[in-house]
Design a protein around this motif. Structure first.
Motif, PDB file in Angstrom:
ATOM      1  N   PHE A   5       3.698  -0.985   3.940  1.00 18.76           N
ATOM      2  CA  PHE A   5       2.850   0.210   3.897  1.00 18.76           C
ATOM      3  C   PHE A   5       3.772   1.429   3.888  1.00 18.76           C
ATOM      4  CE2 PHE A   5       0.315   3.626   5.501  1.00 18.76           C
ATOM      5  CZ  PHE A   5      -1.013   3.333   5.201  1.00 18.76           C
ATOM      6  N   PHE A  26       6.673  -0.764   7.682  1.00 21.55           N
ATOM      7  CA  PHE A  26       5.820   0.423   7.735  1.00 21.55           C
ATOM      8  C   PHE A  26       6.723   1.655   7.695  1.00 21.55           C
ATOM      9  CE2 PHE A  26       2.471   2.622  10.714  1.00 21.55           C
ATOM     10  CZ  PHE A  26       2.244   3.587   9.745  1.00 21.55           C
ATOM     11  N   GLY A  54       6.696   5.645   7.942  1.00 20.70           N
ATOM     12  CA  GLY A  54       5.839   6.747   8.393  1.00 20.70           C
ATOM     13  C   GLY A  54       5.726   7.853   7.349  1.00 20.70           C
ATOM     14  N   MET A  55       4.687   8.650   7.527  1.00 24.16           N
ATOM     15  CA  MET A  55       4.425   9.725   6.551  1.00 24.16           C
ATOM     16  C   MET A  55       5.593  10.728   6.511  1.00 24.16           C
ATOM     17  SD  MET A  55       1.580  11.708   8.737  1.00 24.16           S
ATOM     18  CE  MET A  55       1.975  12.161  10.431  1.00 24.16           C
ATOM     19  N   GLY A 101       3.802   5.480   3.993  1.00 24.03           N
ATOM     20  CA  GLY A 101       2.888   6.549   4.389  1.00 24.03           C
ATOM     21  C   GLY A 101       2.862   7.732   3.436  1.00 24.03           C
ATOM     22  N   LEU A 102       1.914   8.608   3.705  1.00 27.31           N
ATOM     23  CA  LEU A 102       1.677   9.807   2.899  1.00 27.31           C
ATOM     24  C   LEU A 102       2.968  10.575   2.655  1.00 27.31           C
ATOM     25  CD1 LEU A 102      -1.365  11.034   4.996  1.00 27.31           C
ATOM     26  CD2 LEU A 102      -1.474  10.356   2.585  1.00 27.31           C
ATOM     27  N   ALA A 113       0.646   5.184   0.160  1.00 28.24           N
ATOM     28  CA  ALA A 113      -0.286   6.293   0.405  1.00 28.24           C
ATOM     29  C   ALA A 113       0.021   7.468  -0.526  1.00 28.24           C
ATOM     30  CB  ALA A 113      -0.202   6.719   1.874  1.00 28.24           C
ATOM     31  N   SER A 120       8.492  10.665   5.582  1.00 27.67           N
ATOM     32  CA  SER A 120       9.849  10.200   5.915  1.00 27.67           C
ATOM     33  C   SER A 120      10.742  10.218   4.677  1.00 27.67           C
ATOM     34  CB  SER A 120       9.791   8.755   6.437  1.00 27.67           C
ATOM     35  OG  SER A 120       8.951   8.686   7.555  1.00 27.67           O
ATOM     36  N   TYR A 167      10.540   5.912  10.540  1.00 24.33           N
ATOM     37  CA  TYR A 167      10.002   7.215  10.174  1.00 24.33           C
ATOM     38  C   TYR A 167      10.979   8.317  10.525  1.00 24.33           C
ATOM     39  CZ  TYR A 167       8.153   7.350  15.051  1.00 24.33           C
ATOM     40  OH  TYR A 167       7.984   7.306  16.408  1.00 24.33           O
ATOM     41  N   GLY A 168      10.682   9.494  10.000  1.00 25.59           N
ATOM     42  CA  GLY A 168      11.526  10.654  10.274  1.00 25.59           C
ATOM     43  C   GLY A 168      12.399  11.017   9.092  1.00 25.59           C
ATOM     44  N   PHE A 175       0.864  -1.181   0.000  1.00 28.76           N
ATOM     45  CA  PHE A 175       0.000   0.000   0.000  1.00 28.76           C
ATOM     46  C   PHE A 175       0.899   1.230   0.000  1.00 28.76           C
ATOM     47  CE2 PHE A 175      -2.487   3.425   1.734  1.00 28.76           C
ATOM     48  CZ  PHE A 175      -3.809   3.167   1.376  1.00 28.76           C
TER      49      PHE A 175
HETATM   50  C1  COA Z   1       4.975   6.877  12.163  1.00 28.43           C
HETATM   51  C2  COA Z   1       3.613   6.860  12.845  1.00 28.43           C
HETATM   52  C3  COA Z   1       3.007   5.489  12.684  1.00 28.43           C
HETATM   53  C4  COA Z   1       3.811   7.157  14.317  1.00 28.43           C
HETATM   54  O1  COA Z   1       2.579   7.141  14.933  1.00 28.43           O
HETATM   55  P1  COA Z   1       2.487   7.038  16.547  1.00 28.43           P
HETATM   56  O2  COA Z   1       3.167   5.796  16.987  1.00 28.43           O
HETATM   57  O3  COA Z   1       1.061   7.245  16.905  1.00 28.43           O
HETATM   58  O4  COA Z   1       3.412   8.186  17.026  1.00 28.43           O
HETATM   59  P2  COA Z   1       3.059   9.597  17.714  1.00 28.43           P
HETATM   60  O5  COA Z   1       2.140  10.403  16.846  1.00 28.43           O
HETATM   61  O6  COA Z   1       2.672   9.313  19.127  1.00 28.43           O
HETATM   62  O7  COA Z   1       4.478  10.288  17.675  1.00 28.43           O
HETATM   63  C5  COA Z   1       5.606   9.778  18.386  1.00 28.43           C
HETATM   64  C6  COA Z   1       6.787  10.675  18.106  1.00 28.43           C
HETATM   65  O8  COA Z   1       7.233  10.486  16.754  1.00 28.43           O
HETATM   66  C7  COA Z   1       7.112  11.711  16.007  1.00 28.43           C
HETATM   67  N1  COA Z   1       6.571  11.319  14.688  1.00 28.43           N
HETATM   68  C8  COA Z   1       5.409  10.657  14.450  1.00 28.43           C
HETATM   69  N2  COA Z   1       5.276  10.418  13.138  1.00 28.43           N
HETATM   70  C9  COA Z   1       6.362  10.949  12.542  1.00 28.43           C
HETATM   71  C10 COA Z   1       6.774  11.020  11.185  1.00 28.43           C
HETATM   72  N3  COA Z   1       6.050  10.477  10.193  1.00 28.43           N
HETATM   73  N4  COA Z   1       7.941  11.627  10.926  1.00 28.43           N
HETATM   74  C11 COA Z   1       8.679  12.183  11.929  1.00 28.43           C
HETATM   75  N5  COA Z   1       8.345  12.123  13.242  1.00 28.43           N
HETATM   76  C12 COA Z   1       7.188  11.516  13.521  1.00 28.43           C
HETATM   77  C13 COA Z   1       6.171  12.586  16.801  1.00 28.43           C
HETATM   78  O9  COA Z   1       6.453  13.943  16.586  1.00 28.43           O
HETATM   79  C14 COA Z   1       6.485  12.166  18.217  1.00 28.43           C
HETATM   80  O10 COA Z   1       7.681  12.770  18.619  1.00 28.43           O
HETATM   81  P3  COA Z   1       7.919  13.241  20.147  1.00 28.43           P
HETATM   82  O11 COA Z   1       7.811  11.979  20.961  1.00 28.43           O
HETATM   83  O12 COA Z   1       9.290  13.832  20.106  1.00 28.43           O
HETATM   84  O13 COA Z   1       6.831  14.210  20.426  1.00 28.43           O
HETATM   85  C15 COA Z   1       2.619   7.890  12.208  1.00 28.43           C
HETATM   86  O14 COA Z   1       2.913   9.231  12.592  1.00 28.43           O
HETATM   87  C16 COA Z   1       2.587   7.849  10.711  1.00 28.43           C
HETATM   88  O15 COA Z   1       3.446   8.369  10.004  1.00 28.43           O
HETATM   89  N6  COA Z   1       1.529   7.199  10.171  1.00 28.43           N
HETATM   90  C17 COA Z   1       1.296   7.074   8.752  1.00 28.43           C
HETATM   91  C18 COA Z   1       0.107   7.924   8.351  1.00 28.43           C
HETATM   92  C19 COA Z   1      -0.245   7.703   6.913  1.00 28.43           C
HETATM   93  O16 COA Z   1       0.540   7.922   6.027  1.00 28.43           O
HETATM   94  N7  COA Z   1      -1.473   7.242   6.682  1.00 28.43           N
HETATM   95  C20 COA Z   1      -1.962   6.969   5.371  1.00 28.43           C
HETATM   96  C21 COA Z   1      -3.391   7.427   5.282  1.00 28.43           C
HETATM   97  S1  COA Z   1      -4.116   6.961   3.755  1.00 28.43           S
END
Ligand code: COA
Length: 220
Positions: free
Chosen positions: A176, A194, A196-197, A178-179, A160, A199, A212-213, A158
């Protein structure tokens, strides 16, 4: 329209599954794309008997017995980032032969003539699949994604919206992305990973890892 449209049942009924239904309908109505949505196959009674104007026509496990002896084809759209492995297992349990899954490529997407596809792949609006891209089966590539030359998606990947996959990147089963994530050329992403968005993935990702990051790294 000269071709008889292919009727598809979308397995799913939330999020991307609804986007896919609407994009198929849009392609049919505006570009004479030869595909129509028969309806959704989903088990959640809370969704009612219609979603976004498309009927809910069967449960997930009823889909194959109900449509086996018809011309209907299927699209599997039940991916969620935290349960990819379970959803891939579910896809297998449904027992629908791979060749009964349809590919859908929205007419505004670009697909190089050299790109090779299996079955059940979905490419949404404005995505670009460049030279010699390879897709296995059941991959979902959302709107505005770019997949650069010679990159490969295995099966049930997948991607995004607005992600950018560099040249010769290889993405394993059930991953997966992310966005708006960006994956550097020549990187491999292991199965069921996985990203993260937003990244920037600079190095290979081991199977079943979350990164992620900017730059992306593994988080515990
Ligand atoms: C990576 C991911 C899974 C983390 O989610 P989570 O475990 O709920 O994490 P949190 O939101 O609690 O964030 C935890 C820490 O990571 C950081 N963080 C979260 N996502 C991040 C990303 N993509 N890039 C950089 N830092 C990220 C937050 O700022 C936070 O930092 P802090 O502890 O210093 O404050 C999520 O942010 C993500 O990227 N999901 C994908 C969304 C997507 O693309 N969906 C598709 C929809 S169609």
């Amino acid at each position: 329209m000269s071709m008889v449209p292919c009727r598809v049942v979308i397995l799913g009924g939330k999020g991307t599954a609804v986007n896919i239904a609407e994009q198929i309908d849009h392609a049919y109505r505006n570009y004479q794309y030869p595909m129509t949505v028969e309806g959704f196959g989903i088990d959640d009674p809370g969704l009612g008997n219609s979603i976004a104007g498309f009927p809910v026509i069967c449960g997930l496990h009823d889909a194959w017995p109900k449509y086996r002896d018809t011309q209907v084809q299927f699209i599997f759209a039940l991916y969620k980032p935290d349960v990819m492995e379970r959803r891939v297992a579910l896809l297998r349990q449904l027992g629908i032969p791979t060749e009964r899954y349809a590919n859908f490529i929205h007419p505004t997407a670009y697909r190089s003539g050299s790109a090779i596809f299996g079955h059940g792949n979905v490419i949404l609006s404005n995505a670009s699949l460049q030279h010699n891209v390879r897709l296995g089966n059941h991959n979902i590539v959302n709107s505005n994604v770019v997949i650069e030359h010679e990159a490969t998606l295995s099966n049930s990947v997948f991607i995004a919206a607005a992600a950018c996959i560099g040249a010769r990147v290889a993405i394993g089963d059930g991953s997966f992305v992310g966005l708006s994530a960006t994956v550097r050329e020549d990187v491999s992403i292991g199965a069921y990973s996985f990203v993260g968005m937003a990244s920037a993935v600079l190095h290979d990702v081991a199977p079943r890892n979350t990164v992620y990051g900017l730059p992306a790294s593994t988080k515990s």
